[in-house]
Scaffold this motif. Structure first.
Motif, PDB file in Angstrom:
ATOM      1  N   GLN A   1       0.706  -1.388   0.135  1.00 54.99           N
ATOM      2  CA  GLN A   1       0.041  -0.055   0.029  1.00 54.99           C
ATOM      3  C   GLN A   1       0.899   1.404   0.102  1.00 54.99           C
ATOM      4  OE1 GLN A   1      -3.360   0.165  -0.057  1.00 54.99           O
ATOM      5  NE2 GLN A   1      -3.598  -1.954  -0.286  1.00 54.99           N
ATOM      6  N   VAL A   2       0.399   2.222  -0.510  1.00 58.35           N
ATOM      7  CA  VAL A   2       0.900   3.421  -0.852  1.00 58.35           C
ATOM      8  C   VAL A   2      -0.030   4.652  -0.254  1.00 58.35           C
ATOM      9  CG1 VAL A   2       2.231   5.260  -2.376  1.00 58.35           C
ATOM     10  CG2 VAL A   2       2.413   2.757  -2.551  1.00 58.35           C
ATOM     11  N   SER A  27       4.607   1.539   0.900  1.00 61.34           N
ATOM     12  CA  SER A  27       5.576   0.620  -0.170  1.00 61.34           C
ATOM     13  C   SER A  27       5.904   1.440  -1.127  1.00 61.34           C
ATOM     14  CB  SER A  27       4.750  -0.639  -0.496  1.00 61.34           C
ATOM     15  OG  SER A  27       4.446  -1.196   0.662  1.00 61.34           O
ATOM     16  N   ILE A  28       6.992   2.506  -0.836  1.00 62.25           N
ATOM     17  CA  ILE A  28       7.258   3.388  -2.043  1.00 62.25           C
ATOM     18  C   ILE A  28       8.416   2.781  -2.926  1.00 62.25           C
ATOM     19  CG2 ILE A  28       6.356   5.455  -0.894  1.00 62.25           C
ATOM     20  CD1 ILE A  28       9.446   5.951   0.246  1.00 62.25           C
ATOM     21  N   ALA A  29       9.212   1.639  -2.392  1.00 64.69           N
ATOM     22  CA  ALA A  29      10.130   1.321  -3.080  1.00 64.69           C
ATOM     23  C   ALA A  29       9.850   0.944  -4.585  1.00 64.69           C
ATOM     24  CB  ALA A  29      10.887   0.021  -2.401  1.00 64.69           C
ATOM     25  N   ASP A  79      10.412  10.416  -2.652  1.00 65.69           N
ATOM     26  CA  ASP A  79       9.302  10.158  -1.904  1.00 65.69           C
ATOM     27  C   ASP A  79       8.270  11.456  -1.852  1.00 65.69           C
ATOM     28  OD1 ASP A  79      10.446  10.099   1.639  1.00 65.69           O
ATOM     29  OD2 ASP A  79      10.239  11.771  -0.086  1.00 65.69           O
ATOM     30  N   THR A  80       8.684  12.392  -2.484  1.00 63.04           N
ATOM     31  CA  THR A  80       7.831  13.671  -2.491  1.00 63.04           C
ATOM     32  C   THR A  80       8.038  14.116  -3.935  1.00 63.04           C
ATOM     33  OG1 THR A  80       8.431  14.122  -0.389  1.00 63.04           O
ATOM     34  CG2 THR A  80       7.293  15.989  -1.750  1.00 63.04           C
ATOM     35  N   VAL A  81       6.798  14.470  -4.712  1.00 57.36           N
ATOM     36  CA  VAL A  81       6.912  15.111  -5.802  1.00 57.36           C
ATOM     37  C   VAL A  81       6.234  16.665  -5.804  1.00 57.36           C
ATOM     38  CG1 VAL A  81       6.921  13.300  -7.138  1.00 57.36           C
ATOM     39  CG2 VAL A  81       4.779  14.299  -6.494  1.00 57.36           C
ATOM     40  N   ALA A 103       4.728  -0.406  -9.672  1.00 52.95           N
ATOM     41  CA  ALA A 103       5.472  -1.725 -10.542  1.00 52.95           C
ATOM     42  C   ALA A 103       5.008  -3.117  -9.889  1.00 52.95           C
ATOM     43  CB  ALA A 103       6.687  -1.730 -10.838  1.00 52.95           C
ATOM     44  N   TYR A 104       4.759  -3.170  -8.475  1.00 54.09           N
ATOM     45  CA  TYR A 104       4.722  -4.440  -7.961  1.00 54.09           C
ATOM     46  C   TYR A 104       3.265  -4.796  -7.825  1.00 54.09           C
ATOM     47  CZ  TYR A 104       4.618  -7.836  -4.053  1.00 54.09           C
ATOM     48  OH  TYR A 104       4.286  -9.045  -3.305  1.00 54.09           O
TER      49      TYR A 104
END
Length: 120
Positions: A1-2, A27-29, A79-81, A103-104
């Motif tokens: 989850q993100v 889960s940002i990786a 992790d920040t845009v 992608a996961y």
């Protein structure tokens, strides 16, 4: 989850500027793209317009309507845009949603949205 948390919307006069931020956690990786969509009143979520995105290797993409006025960027931790919006027009008025593509899981995750209103 993100999880995505947006900030920076508001009311601005035409010609002005705003900067949106979107912080991702969880889960940002496995995120391979982040960016912004916008939705105007009366549009369904499926009709949201892609405004800008940045891919994992740094490639950026923009809608024709914002090219030259908006700039997307991210921090070193990825992790920040940010979306720097200059020369704003009344047509830019919308709720702006941050998204992250995993992608996961193959899913897009969405923020809660932030209102941008540009007065003429």
């Amino acid at each position: 989850q993100v999880q995505l948390v947006e900030s920076g919307g508001g009311l601005v006069q035409a010609g002005g500027s705003l900067r949106l931020s979107c912080a991702a956690s969880g889960s940002i990786a496995n995120i391979n793209a982040m960016g912004w969509f916008r939705q105007t009143p009366g549009q369904q979520p499926a009709q949201r317009e892609m405004v800008a995105n940045i891919l994992s290797r740094g490639t950026t993409n923009y809608a024709n309507s914002v090219t030259g006025r908006f700039t997307i960027s991210r921090n070193n931790a990825k992790d920040t845009v940010y979306l720097q919006m200059n020369s704003l027009k009344p047509d830019d008025t919308a709720v702006y949603y941050c998204y992250a593509a995993s992608a996961y899981t193959g899913r897009n995750y969405w923020g809660q949205g932030t209102q941008v209103t540009v007065s003429s």
